[in-house]
Write a protein that holds these residues in place. Structure first.
Motif, PDB file in Angstrom:
ATOM      1  N   TRP A 174     -10.057  -1.564   1.043  1.00 50.80           N
ATOM      2  CA  TRP A 174      -8.659  -1.954   1.254  1.00 50.80           C
ATOM      3  C   TRP A 174      -8.623  -3.204   2.118  1.00 50.80           C
ATOM      4  O   TRP A 174      -9.369  -3.331   3.083  1.00 50.80           O
ATOM      5  CB  TRP A 174      -7.874  -0.843   1.953  1.00 50.80           C
ATOM      6  CG  TRP A 174      -7.700   0.400   1.134  1.00 50.80           C
ATOM      7  CD1 TRP A 174      -8.302   1.592   1.327  1.00 50.80           C
ATOM      8  CD2 TRP A 174      -6.853   0.566  -0.006  1.00 50.80           C
ATOM      9  NE1 TRP A 174      -7.911   2.504   0.380  1.00 50.80           N
ATOM     10  CE2 TRP A 174      -7.005   1.894  -0.451  1.00 50.80           C
ATOM     11  CE3 TRP A 174      -5.981  -0.281  -0.690  1.00 50.80           C
ATOM     12  CZ2 TRP A 174      -6.312   2.396  -1.546  1.00 50.80           C
ATOM     13  CZ3 TRP A 174      -5.287   0.213  -1.788  1.00 50.80           C
ATOM     14  CH2 TRP A 174      -5.459   1.540  -2.207  1.00 50.80           C
ATOM     15  N   LEU A 218       0.834  -1.196   0.000  1.00 51.35           N
ATOM     16  CA  LEU A 218       0.000   0.000   0.000  1.00 51.35           C
ATOM     17  C   LEU A 218       0.871   1.249   0.000  1.00 51.35           C
ATOM     18  O   LEU A 218       1.780   1.388   0.815  1.00 51.35           O
ATOM     19  CB  LEU A 218      -0.900  -0.004   1.241  1.00 51.35           C
ATOM     20  CG  LEU A 218      -1.894   1.131   1.374  1.00 51.35           C
ATOM     21  CD1 LEU A 218      -2.912   1.050   0.260  1.00 51.35           C
ATOM     22  CD2 LEU A 218      -2.600   1.053   2.728  1.00 51.35           C
ATOM     23  N   PRO A 234      -6.117   4.527   4.700  1.00 44.63           N
ATOM     24  CA  PRO A 234      -7.227   3.577   4.762  1.00 44.63           C
ATOM     25  C   PRO A 234      -8.538   4.335   4.918  1.00 44.63           C
ATOM     26  O   PRO A 234      -8.626   5.311   5.659  1.00 44.63           O
ATOM     27  CB  PRO A 234      -6.905   2.767   6.012  1.00 44.63           C
ATOM     28  CG  PRO A 234      -5.427   2.885   6.176  1.00 44.63           C
ATOM     29  CD  PRO A 234      -5.083   4.267   5.703  1.00 44.63           C
ATOM     30  N   LEU A 274      -6.234  -3.056  -2.904  1.00 47.68           N
ATOM     31  CA  LEU A 274      -7.534  -2.463  -3.209  1.00 47.68           C
ATOM     32  C   LEU A 274      -8.402  -3.521  -3.877  1.00 47.68           C
ATOM     33  O   LEU A 274      -8.045  -4.066  -4.928  1.00 47.68           O
ATOM     34  CB  LEU A 274      -7.389  -1.249  -4.125  1.00 47.68           C
ATOM     35  CG  LEU A 274      -8.701  -0.548  -4.504  1.00 47.68           C
ATOM     36  CD1 LEU A 274      -9.372   0.029  -3.262  1.00 47.68           C
ATOM     37  CD2 LEU A 274      -8.456   0.552  -5.534  1.00 47.68           C
TER      38      LEU A 274
END
Length: 567
Positions: A566, A73, A79, A548
């Motif tokens: 996520w 990420l 998030p 994702l």
């Protein structure tokens, strides 16, 4: 043919016969065709898969995934939020949407009765299920219970009936849903046939058709079919965004960005199965894919809507991103508008001119240079092997010498064709290739490349241009929208009464083999009249940051805000 409430009615014989024919066989196209047919006529996805001896794919599987995840990420991403590269078109009345990107924004709060999935199946959304008579002339729609508008009022069968009647209003400017629901429209009034749409109770809607039509469930899944509230006003929907969905619009600037924020005050009907993101931002980086790539490198986006051309390979190499492919019936047309006047004459009303344009272009070369060979060569009739009842035809002839001869016979050898396209990568490249092929054949061509806003204002009226078309589940949908005489999206200016009659017959034919025989005649008419050069079917790719979910490329270019998360 029941979905939702239990029924002891057996599946129709033609459907059971088709299931037995393809069960266990290797033909992926036939399986996809059957899944689309079976679920459109009421079988659940799991039942449709079981009929052909296959397990239902896991719901958690992300459609369109290809390749293994790489990296992690990006630290610029928080998030609970996601940023998506996509054109941000102006909005308006959803039933008049002619670009799917507009619907991707309004999907946050305006939902759909039915959805269409990458495997070819139809799934219930605001409907819990449906039942269709064996002759496809009577539909019973079962409305999902427990759904509310975000103003607190109940969502009922009256809302469904009102939206269908609204779709049937031929007097509403740009209302392409009227094309999709033409079977329910009184030609004298331009409104829904009196008594055809009924809500016998709060959770049931019945549709009584004057003739069979197999396409209505598929049409309910198309992007202009967003369900709007009572008193809906497109001019104020951003200030007063009443809907059944879990998000609200926070910011909307055409050509720049659109922002959705989760509406935690709304008791969404599907809570626990979606709406994981607190904030979703659509970022318009323009038509140049280099700008999208730069935004990805700068950590300004987490997902692309779609990627074309040489930048596919560049995105594939990004650390921390994942690629998603999908085979589709999305395409491009290169056509003359038979009604358009140029210097006092209608050059494309002459079939010799249209045939010359077809003969001068090689669909193989258009795919290679226009779309990097990412797809399949098409046959100039706009029916794909992915469509139920596709009838194969011979490859189009490529004969530049004959093209020049026909143009000379039409007295148009000295005429300069102005080929208009959008200023982006693949559409511009395809039109550039078409122009080069025409010049090689000895024809005169001038290229005009327009920015997005100018192109989208006049896409269906240009005398000679290229237009992209999205995937639709049924070929009869595309033919009704774009090729039937007098329809708003008929960019070809083509009118053929034999085609219209055959299309009505195809829309009323349930048996796949019988409909394929009709489709063969329809395809032949489009080819014989040289309506368009429709050179290839597109394989599409987009990219998301690793982790994702719900962002794989949808076959119909949909982005579903409620499915993004996520992990």
């Amino acid at each position: 043919m029941t979905r939702g409430p239990r029924s002891d009615r057996p599946l129709p014989r033609w459907l059971r016969r088709e299931a037995a024919r393809i069960a266990g066989g290797p033909d992926n196209a036939a399986r996809r065709e059957f899944l689309a047919q079976a679920t459109a006529f009421g079988a659940s996805a799991s039942a449709a898969y079981a009929l052909i001896g296959l397990p239902t794919p896991a719901n958690a599987q992300q459609p369109g995934d290809s390749g293994a995840p790489i990296g992690g990420l990006n630290k610029a991403t928080r998030p609970g939020q996601v940023r998506i590269q996509m054109f941000v078109h102006d909005l308006g009345d959803p039933r008049s949407f002619d670009w799917f990107q507009a619907a991707n924004v309004t999907r946050g709060w305006l939902e759909y009765l039915v959805s269409y999935e990458n495997d070819g199946t139809f799934r219930p959304r605001l409907l819990k299920g449906w039942q269709i008579s064996d002759d496809a002339a009577h539909y019973t729609l079962y409305v999902r219970q427990g759904v509310t508008w975000n103003d607190g009022s109940a969502f009922t069968a009256a809302d469904v009936a009102r939206n269908i009647a609204r779709w049937c209003d031929r007097t509403a400017p740009g209302n392409s849903m009227a094309t999709r629901f033409a079977v329910l429209i009184d030609p004298d009034t331009g409104q829904a046939i009196k008594g055809a749409i009924n809500a016998p109770d709060a959770h049931t809607v019945t549709l009584t058709l004057p003739r069979p039509d197999i396409s209505l469930i598929a049409s309910m899944a198309d992007y202009p079919a967003a369900v709007v509230p009572p008193g809906f006003d497109p001019d104020t929907m951003l200030e007063n965004p009443v809907g059944t969905g879990p998000y609200l619009p926070e910011e909307f600037v055409p050509g720049q960005r659109a922002v959705l924020v989760r509406n935690d005050a709304h008791a969404w009907w599907n809570a626990g199965n979606g709406a994981w993101m607190e904030r979703i931002e659509f970022v318009d980086t323009g038509t140049d894919p280099a700008s999208a790539y730069s935004a990805a490198l700068a950590g300004e986006i987490d997902m692309t809507h779609t990627v074309e051309g040489s930048y596919i390979a560049a995105f594939d190499q990004l650390i921390g991103w994942r690629a998603h492919d999908i085979r589709t019936a999305a395409t491009i047309t290169i056509r003359g508008n038979q009604l358009a006047e140029v210097e006092g004459r209608r050059p494309y009303a002459d079939i010799r001119v249209r045939r010359a344009l077809q003969l001068a272009m090689s669909n193989d070369i258009l795919l290679e240079l226009g779309h990097g060979n990412r797809g399949e060569v098409a046959e100039n009739h706009h029916v794909s092997p992915l469509h139920p009842s596709y009838a194969p035809m011979p490859a189009p002839q490529y004969n530049p010498a004959q093209a020049r001869q026909l143009m000379s016979e039409a007295g148009m050898l000295d005429f300069e064709h102005e080929l208009i396209s959008l200023d982006d990568s693949w559409r511009r490249n395809t039109a550039d290739t078409a122009a080069a092929l025409l010049i090689d054949a000895g024809l005169r061509v001038r290229r005009t490349i327009l920015p997005g806003p100018r192109y989208w204002e006049g896409w269906n009226t240009f005398p000679f241009s290229s237009t992209d078309w999205g995937h639709r589940p049924l070929a009869v949908q595309t033919y009704a929208l774009a090729y039937r005489s007098g329809e708003p999206w008929n960019e070809f200016g083509w009118a053929n009464s034999d085609f219209d009659t055959l299309l009505q017959e195809a829309l009323a034919t349930l048996d796949i083999d019988a409909r394929r025989a009709i489709m063969a005649k329809l395809e032949a008419l489009v080819r014989e009249d040289a309506v368009t050069v429709q050179p290839y079917w597109r394989t599409l790719r987009n990219h998301t940051r690793t982790g994702l979910r719900g962002g794989g490329h949808h076959i119909g270019f949909e982005i579903r805000p409620a499915e993004l998360r996520w992990t």
